[in-house]
Design an enzyme around this catalytic site. Structure first.
Site, PDB file in Angstrom:
ATOM      1  N   PRO A  67       4.910  -4.870  -1.176  1.00 18.22           N
ATOM      2  CG  PRO A  67       7.146  -3.921  -1.416  1.00 18.22           C
ATOM      3  CD  PRO A  67       6.258  -5.042  -0.477  1.00 18.22           C
ATOM      4  N   GLY A  68       3.526  -3.417  -4.182  1.00 25.22           N
ATOM      5  CA  GLY A  68       3.277  -3.752  -5.434  1.00 25.22           C
ATOM      6  C   GLY A  68       3.545  -2.502  -6.373  1.00 25.22           C
ATOM      7  CE1 TYR A 121      -2.975  -3.713  -7.915  1.00 24.41           C
ATOM      8  CE2 TYR A 121      -1.528  -1.693  -7.380  1.00 24.41           C
ATOM      9  CZ  TYR A 121      -2.001  -2.850  -7.088  1.00 24.41           C
ATOM     10  OH  TYR A 121      -1.574  -3.728  -6.096  1.00 24.41           O
ATOM     11  CB  CYS A 139     -18.681   3.009 -26.640  1.00 21.14           C
ATOM     12  SG  CYS A 139     -18.071   2.866 -28.215  1.00 21.14           S
ATOM     13  N   GLY A 154       0.935  -1.299   0.010  1.00 23.26           N
ATOM     14  CA  GLY A 154      -0.041  -0.180  -0.090  1.00 23.26           C
ATOM     15  C   GLY A 154       0.812   1.319   0.124  1.00 23.26           C
TER      16      GLY A 154
HETATM   17  N1  PLP Z   1      -0.873  -7.064  -0.336  1.00 22.00           N
HETATM   18  C1  PLP Z   1      -2.623  -7.286  -0.352  1.00 22.00           C
HETATM   19  C2  PLP Z   1      -3.036  -8.135   0.685  1.00 22.00           C
HETATM   20  C3  PLP Z   1      -3.128  -6.354  -1.278  1.00 22.00           C
HETATM   21  O1  PLP Z   1      -4.571  -6.559  -1.338  1.00 22.00           O
HETATM   22  C4  PLP Z   1      -2.478  -5.434  -2.188  1.00 22.00           C
HETATM   23  C5  PLP Z   1      -3.084  -4.579  -3.131  1.00 22.00           C
HETATM   24  O2  PLP Z   1      -4.337  -4.825  -3.266  1.00 22.00           O
HETATM   25  C6  PLP Z   1      -0.928  -5.360  -1.903  1.00 22.00           C
HETATM   26  C7  PLP Z   1      -0.405  -6.191  -1.150  1.00 22.00           C
HETATM   27  C8  PLP Z   1      -0.193  -4.438  -2.668  1.00 22.00           C
HETATM   28  O3  PLP Z   1      -0.790  -2.971  -2.547  1.00 22.00           O
HETATM   29  P1  PLP Z   1       0.197  -1.931  -3.210  1.00 22.00           P
HETATM   30  O4  PLP Z   1       0.369  -2.174  -4.738  1.00 22.00           O
HETATM   31  O5  PLP Z   1      -0.708  -0.588  -3.092  1.00 22.00           O
HETATM   32  O6  PLP Z   1       1.416  -1.839  -2.669  1.00 22.00           O
END
Ligand code: PLP
Length: 453
Positions: A311-312, A410, A380, A268
């Site tokens: 982290p993603g 995303y 559309c 997050g």
């Molecule tokens: N971990 C969990 C369980 C999640 O649901 C998410 C995103 O939805 C993430 C990690 C990664 O979040 P972010 O990409 O905001 O770091």
């Protein structure tokens, strides 16, 4: 307040960590350079050339930026498991980079899991999530030997235990709702009671699930998990979450005599989509979380658990750039609409969360000053707006190229087949060369899925 995930690549940081924005590239990959003819290079590769060679829309991923961000996390959290959240974007190359950089992987489906494992990702470094894992998801996780499964509902416990082979034990964590509101948009606030993820401490459902797991000989409860939301730019809510979860760990020990050895605080971490926006500094997060963990565990006479974070966006988001071609420029109703050849099918985020981007004209030098325009997609849907009220050169015209930075997370992982436009390719750039990671989705791909009349 904190800014920017520290990356060894971001050599130009100011002492506060904020990037100087002399050429408008502060939210681009650190390798981005503006060229006098109006082009921008990323990873030493001209984006205009990428557009010519691979067509548009096209997503460009800077491999060194992704790897640098993985390394920065590992440096900030040397004793933790850093697990890349594959939902942000996954393809074989990204799984491979994360693996080589020593990260784990967070997956949410049998699909993400199979892709990672068949790429050679070690299953023991994989964490599986999901508020509603299907029987196929759970079977794949157990069959492939996933390291940890995060239990998100009581009904999942018996279902999972029944799949584990006699004599085997599956490591699990419980996803707990810590009751903390954090995150950039209501749809991504997952630490509060009123949303679908996790089990509440307040109403006792987390404690109930913990007791149930401890009664299952095929399951081993190794720790607690929470994920409080996305686009969080301050360490404070993470500190509050750690405090609540350590409190629960102390109660588990009192009630069951079990000391849990792991604490996963999810992901997050915020990134900047436009110059001047805040991001979360991983080093600041590390020092605040470690301090709270040490204090909380000392207060409760608990050993400090092994930390995991997921982290993603902060790993992959800033490494991606989307490049579109302008199809039309229309002045109507007092506004100027610049329509491009992609839109909400490759980037649903503005429509979903109202996210704002900073597109840039590339590939030629403008001959006019800035004008306020709205960049829209080709779909559309009136809500197919990629960037509202942004400044682009007033001479923007059909055939021009627009690049959108911070496009790595995303976008394509949430891409749809809307209007059967076909999903764009992903091109990796590195050391002056470009290669296809994911090819463009063709009409033929779409035709082949459609098998009935
Ligand atoms: N971990 C969990 C369980 C999640 O649901 C998410 C995103 O939805 C993430 C990690 C990664 O979040 P972010 O990409 O905001 O770091």
């Amino acid at each position: 307040m904190t800014v920017s995930v520290p990356s060894p690549l971001c050599a130009a940081s100011t002492p506060s960590g904020q990037q100087p924005d002399t050429d408008g590239l502060s939210v681009w990959p650190a390798s981005a350079r503006s060229v006098p003819d109006g082009d921008v290079t990323v990873g030493g590769v001209s984006l205009a050339e990428v557009a010519d060679r691979f067509g548009t829309p096209v997503y460009v991923l800077d491999e060194a930026e992704v790897r640098g961000r993985c390394r920065a996390y590992r440096a900030a959290f040397p004793e933790a498991d850093v697990v890349y959240a594959a939902k942000a974007f996954l393809c074989r190359a990204v799984a491979h980079w994360a693996e080589e950089e020593g990260l784990g992987l967070d997956v949410c489906s049998a699909g993400e899991l199979e892709l990672a494992v068949t790429t050679g990702f070690p299953p023991e470094r994989i964490v599986m999530h999901g508020n509603a894992k299907s029987p196929a998801d759970l079977r794949a996780a157990v069959r492939l030997g996933v390291g940890r499964i995060v239990v998100d509902s009581a009904s999942e416990i018996a279902r999972l235990a029944a799949i584990v082979a006699p004599g085997e034990r599956q490591s699990v964590m419980v996803r707990v709702v810590p009751g903390i509101a954090a995150g950039g948009h209501a749809a991504v606030r997952t630490g509060t009671e009123d949303q679908k993820f996790g089990l509440s401490i307040t109403d006792g459902s987390a404690q109930h699930a913990i007791a149930k797991i401890l009664g299952q000989p095929h399951l081993e409860l190794v720790g607690l998990h929470c994920h409080i939301g996305s686009q969080i730019s301050s360490a404070r809510p993470y500190v509050a979450a750690v405090r609540r979860l350590v409190g629960l760990m102390a109660r588990v020990r009192e009630q069951h005599g079990v000391v849990l050895g792991q604490l996963d605080i999810g992901g997050g971490h915020a990134i900047a989509y436009r110059p001047g926006e805040e991001s979360l500094d991983a080093a600041v997060l590390a020092s605040r979380v470690h301090a709270e963990l040490a204090d909380g565990c000392a207060r409760n006479a608990l050993p400090v658990p092994r930390l995991t974070l997921e982290p993603g966006r902060a790993v992959i988001g800033p490494a991606g750039v989307a490049v579109y071609r302008v199809l039309s420029v229309k002045r109507t109703g007092g506004r100027t609409f610049v329509a491009v050849d992609g839109g909400m099918s490759d980037n649903p985020r503005p429509a979903l969360y109202g996210v704002r981007y900073a597109p840039r004209l590339i590939g030629r030098r403008p001959t006019a000053g800035p004008a306020v325009v709205t960049v829209v997609g080709r779909h559309c849907e009136a809500g197919d707006v990629l960037a509202d009220a942004v400044a682009l050169p007033a001479d923007v015209r059909p055939g021009d190229l627009l690049a959108v930075p911070a496009a790595g997370a995303y976008h394509l992982s949430m891409a749809s087949a809307y209007n059967l436009v076909g999903r764009p390719p992903v091109i990796a750039v590195r050391d002056g060369s470009a290669r296809v990671l994911v090819r463009r989705e063709s009409l033929d791909d779409m035709r082949r899925r459609d098998v009935g009349i």
